[in-house]
Design an enzyme around this catalytic site. Structure first.
Site, PDB file in Angstrom:
ATOM      1  N   LEU A 294       0.877  -1.126  -0.096  1.00 21.51           N
ATOM      2  CA  LEU A 294      -0.010  -0.090  -0.091  1.00 21.51           C
ATOM      3  C   LEU A 294       0.894   1.389   0.197  1.00 21.51           C
ATOM      4  CD1 LEU A 294      -2.204  -2.108   0.670  1.00 21.51           C
ATOM      5  CD2 LEU A 294      -3.242  -0.247   2.196  1.00 21.51           C
TER       6      LEU A 294
ATOM      7  N   GLU B 275       0.151 -16.141  25.061  1.00 17.98           N
ATOM      8  CA  GLU B 275       0.078 -17.843  25.102  1.00 17.98           C
ATOM      9  C   GLU B 275       1.164 -18.232  24.723  1.00 17.98           C
ATOM     10  OE1 GLU B 275      -3.597 -19.170  24.241  1.00 17.98           O
ATOM     11  OE2 GLU B 275      -4.616 -17.411  24.409  1.00 17.98           O
ATOM     12  N   GLY B 276       2.464 -17.863  25.394  1.00 13.58           N
ATOM     13  CA  GLY B 276       3.624 -18.297  24.881  1.00 13.58           C
ATOM     14  C   GLY B 276       4.467 -17.735  23.814  1.00 13.58           C
TER      15      GLY B 276
END
Length: 417
Positions: free
Chosen positions: A373, A398-399
């Site tokens: 873009l 989450e890790g």
């Protein structure tokens, strides 16, 4: 298939969702390979088409405004609950849709394609909150702390991380001391998604320091309990329509009956929950990657330079090809992890692979979308910059990606021992 040209409504989705559980069991009976949406069982194709239509009509048109205002998408979350998407894998007797994790992964991608913030709210509700209550909760706990949540009437959160432990989940400094028929909780949980919108938190606290990680237990804690408070809402880079903050507990009294699972099972519950949660975050990351590809491809076809659409330029085609390759590869890893879980097989390594590949694909696709873009990718008039900001967190929560490498390598080496 979803009727063309019709506006999505709740009754239409509810009718289609009600048809899924009966046949969705076929996905659990064995493991086979699916490589495209067209190859999926009819029930999963319906989920895909429903969620795609919902994302296009209800989420994508509003995602930018929610992001700018840091506004919780309450109406959209309520709709997700009515559609059965806030308790996808929960049995219908507890208010869920009774579907499998493959359906969940597919739904997560499409919802997150429309709005990544709504996607993470849905992910936490399904994987991190609903998952452990469904798997380890008693019937009484499910009655009180699961049914109102699968309908979307209430939101839950997952209190594992702390200011001082981060990736070291076994070093919980939050304590729970037995006091007759209650436990008294003290401590702070950090970086908690849904913190400011949750009615209940699953909190991991040390009940026996001498046992280290085997002395951690899990508790279901209502957020309106005396002594329970919230830190400031974090001002984040991305996923701004979801709330993130600290859970602060000062002498919070919780009934012993609110312990989730057995004493000392907390660490095991947390690790099992994160395995499943990584499939959800992989789905979210795939949605961000897909949204980035949509944005870049559509712009390339419309934007003209040197007398022709820039989609004719080989450099642009090269970027789009690499984006699609990364996204599709990660999607197959995600579906594999989901299907292993559905078939009752070990999937820890595969979930880590899926989460790692999908989060890196999201970051790469969002980055390249901005390149396609150009200047328009750097301003908020176009969604590319939002996708870029939203993608970054998928490599952290989450890790982290670094933790995923450790999980993958550790499990791989076990296969050779």
């Amino acid at each position: 298939r979803m009727p063309e040209g019709k506006k999505l409504n709740k009754k239409m989705l509810s009718r289609l969702i009600s048809r899924v559980p009966r046949a969705a069991q076929t996905a659990r009976s064995g493991l086979r390979a699916y490589t495209t949406h067209e190859q999926l069982p009819d029930e999963h194709q319906m989920i895909y088409e429903m969620c795609r239509k919902f994302a296009d009509e209800e989420l994508a048109p509003n995602a930018g405004e929610w992001d700018k205002k840091h506004e919780y998408p309450a109406a959209a979350v309520s709709q997700l609950g009515q559609l059965g998407l806030m308790g996808i894998s929960v049995e219908d007797k507890w208010g869920g849709a009774g579907l499998d994790y493959l359906a969940y992964a597919i739904a997560m991608e499409e919802v997150s394609r429309g709005c990544a913030s709504t996607g993470v709210i849905m992910s936490v509700q399904n994987s991190l909150y609903g998952g452990p209550v469904d798997k380890f909760g008693t019937d009484a706990q499910k009655e009180e702390f699961l049914i109102p949540y699968t309908t979307g009437d209430k939101i839950g959160c997952f209190g594992l991380s702390e200011p001082g432990n981060g990736s070291d989940a076994g070093a919980a400094s939050t304590t729970a001391v037995s006091d007759g028929d209650n436990f008294i909780l003290n401590g702070t949980k950090a970086w908690i998604t849904n913190a400011h919108d949750a009615s209940t938190a699953i909190v991991f606290a040390t009940t026996d320091k001498d046992l280290k990680h085997k002395g951690i237990s899990a508790f279901i804690v209502p957020t309106d309990s005396p002594g329970f408070s919230l830190g400031a809402k974090e001002d984040k880079l991305g996923i701004c329509a979801s709330s993130t903050g600290n859970l602060i507990m000062e002498d919070v009294s919780v009934p012993a009956s609110n312990m989730l699972g057995e004493p000392g099972m907390g660490f095991k519950i947390a690790m099992m929950t994160l395995d499943a949660g990584r499939i959800g975050i992989a789905g979210q990351a795939l949605g961000i990657a897909s949204a980035s590809i949509d944005c870049a491809a559509n712009y390339a076809l419309e934007r003209k330079a040197f007398g022709a659409p820039i989609s004719k330029l080989q450099m642009i085609q090269d970027k789009l090809a690499k984006m699609a390759l990364a996204r599709d590869s990660a999607r197959l890893l995600t579906w594999r992890a989901a299907m292993l879980k559905d078939s009752g097989k070990s999937y820890t390594k595969e979930a880590a692979m899926a989460k790692l590949a999908a989060s890196e694909a999201a970051t790469m696709c969002a980055h390249q979308a901005i390149q396609v873009l150009g200047g328009m990718g750097y301003v908020s008039d176009m969604p590319a910059e939002r996708h870029y900001r939203d993608a970054r967190i998928t490599e952290i929560y989450e890790g982290t990606s670094e933790v995923q490498h450790l999980v993958i390598a550790g499990n791989l080496l076990k296969e050779y021992q």
